[in-house]
Motif scaffolding. Structure first.
Motif: not given
Length: 840
Positions: A300-308, A350-351
């Protein structure tokens, strides 16, 4: 005689044991052996507190009893004396780490000796002694020759404050767990061990070990065996592709996006111009996180990422799905890439919700996969040729399809990573390696070992970032066996190195020709009982098992596992006083606070103080020094209390009054042995004899089960029973003093001499339980009427049911109930009670 003088007795017997080498290891190899070992301590400057001896006393009780039971016992102690804390302390004091280490060892040894622990001090060792680390270097060379040591450029946890690399396990939330110093990620050339080659052996070997199940499970999870499939995704509009591994290939039809590790080699080439700046910023952020922090994030932690900006092709249906990077994927784990099925994986879900990505159900059975991932079983849907199959059948079918169509294969992977073995610090074992001018790595010949640590007083890295040993320029310059100029490796080994194999060196610590004697290793190994804290459940135990299995495969040891039985003692806690409710403020010593009303305040300024039960720690001002307890109550009383507090594996709250209590018991035992009613011959007293033999049986069982608290209780019962007797037989006392002696050896040596014995009690024969003494002639039964106790009756222990009922019904307290009603039912619970059901 009310109280014995522990200040006289205990030093006298400690001197006797030392002068007579009483606990030197037996050389009679016709006897059965017992190797009992403590996890040896790091000799810190603060010395021991009363939480430390709990395990040491437990193993000492076992060792002493085993000697009396006819075993050859290996009972030894040494020091895990290399490592960063001594180096840091040396910097603070302006002294050399060797001086700090020697001083700290002296403190620890004095405290352990004061507890009457029966170590064979002739086998004492320290990992920082060149006579010891010569063989640590030799073992390293064996692993190197076996192809298990290699150099690699890897992202590491660099601690600028310490000037060294830390293992993933030593970093949490971007900080070194021991000091709180910030840690950053760097790419550096490091020495690594191929522990992953032994993943399956390390996993399988756990099954036959007598270890706590929790520890075995922790190792299984750390190794992390996963069965699944590995297959390729091609990048859309490109010749590039990447491999993914998954344990759920059956959900491939539900893939709606894929994720690369930020450091994956494809990221630069697949990222579109529009996304390049955002991707670069995200990669920088992820690079400063430890692997542990990246993989231990809660669901349940905030999810981070970046679209390539790029897309890839799902091999099972040709769908084009977006390609992302995210910090929870590691280049060093698996393939460094994953496909995501958010409908049936909580993290993927979640992501997907965070970044508004599609969610497609492919396993039916859940409520609404748009709201929450369904991770249970059920028939597959929206999955083409897998529709209708359960998970296991679908896995089998999709793996077969991937293999038949050349997309991938079924495989096994492990969570375990290769072991980063380099440290950029001074106080550690030098590597027995050198590098020539053309980059060739050359091992130091065995005949030139040890590669000695050079004398330095500046332990910081060089100005250009090289390890501290690079400051020893003349030491670093050397030549290969064939005369070519070379430079020594200037990294040092981690503290784990010396502790990986010390149990083997104890077998023959003074052997200058070999790390251990083969015949002695055959006799003593494996360790029969290994006792230490759960904090070593994974790293030390896993690394030791790895080295040992390599040595076994090389034919250098006779067993495949080093430690047959493991026991984890519980921690001792103490009350702490802090001006913050969460315990993160200023700590106070107990004598600096006072109780006021329903709370506590600081004496100096009246500031409110909060109490909290915490693990003993010098930094929390809540430690109790064992030396103080030995001075006030005696070592024997302290030893007893350590084991009487509760089950050995449980945590316990420290109370000084508890030591006073066990001291009172020992004074009663001493009074019993010196009573005017003690006689030489046998005495007829069935109650005392039964109590004695119950105690003998309970203590004998405790030597195996380690349930010492209940065994001590049984000995207390015997003393109380014997003190009521008109006469006390020396025969009883000889048996009792022998079973008490592993717990309270100083007093028992004194009592043993008082009983007319001239030899140490350390090797007196262990008493046997006489089962006939446990038989009771009569027993007392409760008599109930309609479930309420109305009387007790004493009858023969062998009375029949009819005889029991007759005694119950003729009891004067019961006849009145029978006269006034009708007996409907008679219930007899053998050895306990009679219940008569009577209606008016």
């Amino acid at each position: 005689m009310e109280r014995y003088d522990h200040r006289t007795i205990e030093p006298r017997w400690q001197k006797f044991w030392a002068d007579n080498d009483t606990f030197a290891t037996d050389t009679d190899r016709s006897k059965p052996k017992y190797y009992v070992l403590d996890m040896f301590p790091y000799p810190s400057g603060s010395g021991l507190h009363v939480g430390h001896p709990k395990g040491y006393v437990a193993t000492d009780v076992v060792a002493r009893a085993k000697r009396m039971q006819g075993f050859s016992v290996l009972r030894v102690m040494g020091w895990d004396s290399f490592g960063l804390p001594s180096e840091r302390q040396a910097v603070r004091e302006g002294k050399h780490p060797s001086e700090i280490t020697e001083r700290n060892i002296g403190t620890f040894k004095g405290q352990l000796s004061g507890l009457g622990l029966s170590y064979d001090w002739g086998r004492e060792l320290a990992t920082s002694d060149e006579k010891y680390y010569r063989w640590t270097q030799w073992i390293f060379l064996k692993l190197y020759e076996a192809g298990l040591a290699y150099q690699a450029d890897v992202p590491v946890n660099w601690c600028p404050a310490l000037g060294t690399v830390l293992a993933n396990e030593e970093v949490k939330d971007g900080k070194y767990v021991e000091t709180g110093d910030p840690v950053e990620r760097r790419s550096m050339k490091q020495w690594m061990f191929k522990i992953t080659k032994y993943a399956e052996q390390l996993l399988d070997g756990l099954d036959d070990l007598d270890w706590p199940e929790g520890v075995k499970q922790m190792q299984r999870e750390w190794i992390g065996r996963s069965e699944g499939a590995q297959f390729a995704f091609s990048v859309a509009d490109s010749d590039a592709s990447f491999e993914v591994f998954t344990t759920r290939p059956d959900t491939l039809f539900g893939c709606t996006y894929a994720v690369l590790a930020p450091e994956h080699p494809l990221v630069d080439s697949v990222t579109t111009d529009a996304q390049r700046e955002a991707v670069a910023a995200y990669r920088t952020r992820a690079a400063n996180m430890s692997d542990r922090d990246r993989t231990s994030q809660a669901i349940d932690a905030p999810k981070t990422g970046c679209f390539t900006g790029a897309y890839c092709i799902n091999p099972v249906n040709g769908d084009k799905v977006p390609l992302w990077i995210a910090d929870y994927v590691l280049a060093s784990y698996g393939t460094g890439a994953v496909f995501a099925c958010p409908s049936h994986d909580e993290r993927d879900h979640a992501f997907a919700k965070t970044f508004d990505l599609p969610i497609v159900e492919v396993v039916s059975g859940g409520d609404d996969v748009q709201a929450a991932a369904y991770i249970g079983d059920g028939p597959h849907v929206n999955s083409g040729f897998l529709d209708g199959l359960d998970i296991d059948a679908a896995k089998t079918k999709i793996i077969a399809w991937l293999e038949e169509n050349g997309h991938g294969k079924g495989t096994i992977q492990y969570r375990l990573r290769d072991w980063l073995f380099s440290r950029q610090r001074y106080w550690g074992e030098p590597f027995p390696l050198m590098e020539t001018e053309d980059g060739e790595i050359v091992p130091v010949p065995e005949s030139d070992l040890p590669v000695k640590l050079p004398e330095l007083m500046d332990f910081q890295p060089t100005a250009d970032g090289r390890p501290p040993l690079a400051r020893a320029e003349e030491w670093a310059k050397t030549t290969t066996p064939d005369g070519r100029p070379a430079m020594r490796e200037t990294n040092t080994m981690p503290q784990w190195a010396g502790s990986c194999w010390y149990y083997l060196r104890f077998i023959s610590p003074n052997n200058e020709e070999a790390a251990w004697d083969t015949e002695e290793e055959n006799y003593w190994m494996p360790v029969d009982l290994y006792v230490g804290g759960t904090e070593h459940a994974v790293l030390h135990l896993l690394y030791s098992r790895f080295w040992h299995k390599v040595l076994y495969d090389l034919g250098l040891v006779s067993t495949s596992e080093p430690f047959q039985r493991l026991f984890n003692q519980g921690m001792i806690h103490s009350m702490s006083y802090n001006d913050s409710p969460d315990g993160r403020g200023k700590f106070y010593y107990p004598n600096e606070v006072e109780e006021k009303g329903e709370g506590w305040v600081a004496k100096a300024d009246g500031r409110e103080v909060f109490t909290k039960v915490m693990k003993m720690s010098k930094s929390r001002y809540n430690v109790t020094n064992p030396d103080d307890m030995c001075e006030r109550f005696g070592a024997d009383a302290l030893r007893l209390y350590e084991l009487f507090m509760g089950p050995l594996e449980d945590g316990a709250m420290w109370e000084d009054s508890g030591v006073a209590g066990t001291r009172r018991f020992l004074d009663k035992a001493n009074r019993l042995a010196h009573g005017d009613n003690v006689v030489d011959g046998p005495v007829e007293n069935k109650d005392v004899e039964r109590a004695l033999h119950l105690a003998i049986g309970k203590v004998s069982d405790a030597i195996q089960s380690l349930r010492f608290n209940t065994a001590i209780s049984e000995m207390m019962i015997f003393v109380n029973e014997a003190l009521k007797a008109d006469k006390v037989s020396k025969l009883w006392l000889r048996d009792f003093v022998r079973i008490l002696s592993p717990f309270a050896p100083h007093l028992c040596e004194e009592l043993w001499r008082g009983l007319g014995e001239t030899e140490t009690i350390a090797f007196a024969a262990w008493p046997e339980v006489d089962e006939s003494k446990l038989v009771v002639d009569t027993i007392t039964l409760a008599v109930q009427v309609n479930g309420k106790m109305r009387a007790t009756v004493e009858i023969s222990a062998t009375a029949s049911k009819d005889e029991i009922l007759e005694a119950a019904k003729t009891s004067p307290k019961i006849t009145k109930y029978l006269e006034g009603g009708t007996l409907r039912r008679e219930i007899v619970v053998p050895g306990r009670l009679v219940n008569l059901v009577i209606t008016p």
